[in-house]
Design a protein around this motif. Sequence first.
Motif, PDB file in Angstrom:
ATOM      1  N   LEU A 200      18.844  -8.460  -4.676  1.00 28.38           N
ATOM      2  CA  LEU A 200      17.651  -9.303  -4.560  1.00 28.38           C
ATOM      3  C   LEU A 200      16.908  -8.876  -3.298  1.00 28.38           C
ATOM      4  O   LEU A 200      17.530  -8.501  -2.311  1.00 28.38           O
ATOM      5  N   LEU A 201      15.587  -8.935  -3.348  1.00 33.18           N
ATOM      6  CA  LEU A 201      14.833  -8.547  -2.147  1.00 33.18           C
ATOM      7  C   LEU A 201      13.614  -9.450  -1.964  1.00 33.18           C
ATOM      8  O   LEU A 201      12.801  -9.587  -2.875  1.00 33.18           O
ATOM      9  N   GLY A 202      13.505 -10.076  -0.786  1.00 33.48           N
ATOM     10  CA  GLY A 202      12.355 -10.933  -0.481  1.00 33.48           C
ATOM     11  C   GLY A 202      11.254 -10.112   0.175  1.00 33.48           C
ATOM     12  O   GLY A 202      11.509  -9.356   1.108  1.00 33.48           O
ATOM     13  N   VAL A 203      10.029 -10.249  -0.324  1.00 39.06           N
ATOM     14  CA  VAL A 203       8.919  -9.405   0.137  1.00 39.06           C
ATOM     15  C   VAL A 203       7.885 -10.249   0.880  1.00 39.06           C
ATOM     16  O   VAL A 203       7.648 -11.411   0.536  1.00 39.06           O
ATOM     17  N   HIS A 204       7.255  -9.645   1.903  1.00 39.82           N
ATOM     18  CA  HIS A 204       6.158 -10.299   2.614  1.00 39.82           C
ATOM     19  C   HIS A 204       4.892 -10.177   1.760  1.00 39.82           C
ATOM     20  O   HIS A 204       4.498  -9.069   1.371  1.00 39.82           O
ATOM     21  N   HIS A 205       4.258 -11.319   1.497  1.00 34.99           N
ATOM     22  CA  HIS A 205       3.075 -11.339   0.629  1.00 34.99           C
ATOM     23  C   HIS A 205       1.976 -10.383   1.115  1.00 34.99           C
ATOM     24  O   HIS A 205       1.354  -9.667   0.319  1.00 34.99           O
ATOM     25  N   LEU A 206       1.747 -10.351   2.426  1.00 33.88           N
ATOM     26  CA  LEU A 206       0.670  -9.499   2.951  1.00 33.88           C
ATOM     27  C   LEU A 206       1.036  -8.018   2.886  1.00 33.88           C
ATOM     28  O   LEU A 206       0.170  -7.163   2.730  1.00 33.88           O
ATOM     29  N   GLU A 207       2.311  -7.718   2.989  1.00 31.27           N
ATOM     30  CA  GLU A 207       2.735  -6.323   2.808  1.00 31.27           C
ATOM     31  C   GLU A 207       2.448  -5.900   1.367  1.00 31.27           C
ATOM     32  O   GLU A 207       2.040  -4.766   1.112  1.00 31.27           O
ATOM     33  N   GLY A 208       2.635  -6.850   0.444  1.00 28.84           N
ATOM     34  CA  GLY A 208       2.294  -6.585  -0.960  1.00 28.84           C
ATOM     35  C   GLY A 208       0.819  -6.228  -1.095  1.00 28.84           C
ATOM     36  O   GLY A 208       0.458  -5.207  -1.686  1.00 28.84           O
ATOM     37  N   HIS A 209      -0.059  -7.057  -0.508  1.00 35.53           N
ATOM     38  CA  HIS A 209      -1.501  -6.767  -0.568  1.00 35.53           C
ATOM     39  C   HIS A 209      -1.794  -5.404   0.044  1.00 35.53           C
ATOM     40  O   HIS A 209      -2.560  -4.604  -0.497  1.00 35.53           O
ATOM     41  N   LEU A 210      -1.183  -5.183   1.204  1.00 35.76           N
ATOM     42  CA  LEU A 210      -1.487  -3.988   1.988  1.00 35.76           C
ATOM     43  C   LEU A 210      -1.069  -2.690   1.282  1.00 35.76           C
ATOM     44  O   LEU A 210      -1.725  -1.661   1.411  1.00 35.76           O
ATOM     45  N   LEU A 211       0.016  -2.757   0.516  1.00 31.84           N
ATOM     46  CA  LEU A 211       0.492  -1.549  -0.159  1.00 31.84           C
ATOM     47  C   LEU A 211      -0.063  -1.425  -1.584  1.00 31.84           C
ATOM     48  O   LEU A 211       0.163  -0.409  -2.247  1.00 31.84           O
ATOM     49  N   SER A 212      -0.825  -2.435  -2.031  1.00 28.69           N
ATOM     50  CA  SER A 212      -1.307  -2.394  -3.419  1.00 28.69           C
ATOM     51  C   SER A 212      -2.239  -1.219  -3.731  1.00 28.69           C
ATOM     52  O   SER A 212      -2.278  -0.769  -4.884  1.00 28.69           O
ATOM     53  N   PRO A 213      -3.006  -0.671  -2.756  1.00 31.16           N
ATOM     54  CA  PRO A 213      -3.818   0.511  -3.105  1.00 31.16           C
ATOM     55  C   PRO A 213      -2.978   1.724  -3.524  1.00 31.16           C
ATOM     56  O   PRO A 213      -3.502   2.650  -4.128  1.00 31.16           O
ATOM     57  N   PHE A 214      -1.673   1.700  -3.228  1.00 32.22           N
ATOM     58  CA  PHE A 214      -0.820   2.816  -3.656  1.00 32.22           C
ATOM     59  C   PHE A 214      -0.616   2.827  -5.170  1.00 32.22           C
ATOM     60  O   PHE A 214      -0.088   3.776  -5.717  1.00 32.22           O
ATOM     61  N   MET A 215      -1.037   1.739  -5.841  1.00 34.13           N
ATOM     62  CA  MET A 215      -0.960   1.726  -7.312  1.00 34.13           C
ATOM     63  C   MET A 215      -2.243   2.247  -7.940  1.00 34.13           C
ATOM     64  O   MET A 215      -2.348   2.330  -9.151  1.00 34.13           O
ATOM     65  N   GLY A 216      -3.241   2.555  -7.093  1.00 37.47           N
ATOM     66  CA  GLY A 216      -4.533   2.994  -7.613  1.00 37.47           C
ATOM     67  C   GLY A 216      -4.542   4.477  -7.947  1.00 37.47           C
ATOM     68  O   GLY A 216      -3.559   5.201  -7.715  1.00 37.47           O
ATOM     69  N   ALA A 217      -5.689   4.919  -8.480  1.00 30.70           N
ATOM     70  CA  ALA A 217      -5.823   6.318  -8.885  1.00 30.70           C
ATOM     71  C   ALA A 217      -5.936   7.227  -7.658  1.00 30.70           C
ATOM     72  O   ALA A 217      -5.669   8.430  -7.745  1.00 30.70           O
ATOM     73  N   ASP A 218      -6.346   6.651  -6.515  1.00 31.19           N
ATOM     74  CA  ASP A 218      -6.590   7.444  -5.318  1.00 31.19           C
ATOM     75  C   ASP A 218      -5.815   6.824  -4.142  1.00 31.19           C
ATOM     76  O   ASP A 218      -6.394   6.204  -3.258  1.00 31.19           O
ATOM     77  N   PRO A 219      -4.483   6.982  -4.141  1.00 28.13           N
ATOM     78  CA  PRO A 219      -3.678   6.302  -3.115  1.00 28.13           C
ATOM     79  C   PRO A 219      -3.946   6.847  -1.705  1.00 28.13           C
ATOM     80  O   PRO A 219      -4.224   8.040  -1.555  1.00 28.13           O
ATOM     81  N   PRO A 220      -3.875   5.996  -0.679  1.00 32.14           N
ATOM     82  CA  PRO A 220      -4.095   6.469   0.685  1.00 32.14           C
ATOM     83  C   PRO A 220      -2.868   7.209   1.207  1.00 32.14           C
ATOM     84  O   PRO A 220      -1.829   7.250   0.540  1.00 32.14           O
ATOM     85  N   THR A 221      -2.991   7.781   2.393  1.00 29.42           N
ATOM     86  CA  THR A 221      -1.814   8.346   3.059  1.00 29.42           C
ATOM     87  C   THR A 221      -1.708   7.698   4.436  1.00 29.42           C
ATOM     88  O   THR A 221      -2.706   7.272   5.008  1.00 29.42           O
TER      89      THR A 221
END
Length: 346
Positions: A111-132
């Motif tokens: 089981l893993l508990g995630v920080h909600h804002l870390e979720g928002h912050l990493l969500s662009p990595f699911m896009g077509a043009d992920p950041p580095t």
Amino acid sequence: MWILGIESSCDETGVALVRSHAGGNLPQLVAQALHTQAAMHEAYGGVVPELASRDHIRRVLPLIQEVMQQAALPLADLDVVAYTRGPGLAGALLVGAGTACALAASLGIPLLGVHHLEGHLLSPFMGADPPTFPFVALLVSGGHTQLMRVKAVGSYELLGETIDDAAGEAFDKSAKLLGLGYPGGPALSALAAHGNPQAFALPRPLLHQPNLDFSFAGLKTAVLTQSRKLGDELPARKADLAASTQAAIVDVLVKKSVKALKLTGLKTLVVAGGVGANRMLREQLQKDCQALGAKVHYPEPELCTDNGAMIAMAAAMRINAGVERAQKSYAFNVLPRWPLAQIATV
Ligand code: KG4
Ligand code: ZN
């Protein structure tokens, strides 16, 4: 590795399945389902925490079933269950945490508990043009407005934040004053499209301060004062007032983001959180960042607001980066107040 993510921190129940690969490849979003409670809370003009918790309880198991069916994956094939541990409404968080914990315990998986804002912050990595990495992140949601320096997964340094209301709150409260629906952001920006953003000079607090902090509490007072001044004229000038309000919020967000890029010397900006869906914010940031030779990355529009995909994705990226190991420990706790910069200390 198959990771199920559950989000229930506020008024959206989100569930998603991500497939994580060994090696350098980014995890892939395979299936997701979402229920938004916006219509239920609309009558009250804001989120009613007790109603939110009860609705999460009603929705979460059917959403899990829906996601597993979409992916045609049996529950027994799951490897990790992730959930939003905080920040958010305590009762609402407990629904997702309790469900995730029971599911993981029944399957005998971590089981893993995630920080909600870390979720928002990493969500662009699911896009077509992920950041580095590294990049500056502008987190703009209903509860938070922050600029962060992100060096890597799990390394978040706070550069500045709001000292009172969040940007989303400024949208929501101004929209309420103008008699628009809930959530106010989309309603106010839709009306603003028909108005003149220069019609009213609304305050832009802290804009010329050298720091990267924000203040939006004065804006709603200014909107209220202006609408009272207009009196009978208000209905005819509502779009102008909405456009001027949006322009004030966007102006501050864009200028402070540009300042953060200049101060850090970084050339990549990631924008995340519900307000990141705002079209004017996107257009202005695009223009000003381009002038600076910097690039802006956003999540896909439907992944800007709360969802389960960002929670599953953040869990997968934390595991892949070796920042965290999911645990077969089922004594969970939620953290309704949890600063992102302190993520490594709990
Ligand atoms: O990230 P989010 O879904 O939930 C929180 O974690 O708070 O953000 C919700 C906020 C609300 O304040 C909503 O009004 C705002 O994001 N929002 C927008 C837009 N879409 C959502 N604000 C301005 N323009 C939009 N298009
Ligand atoms: Zn959020």
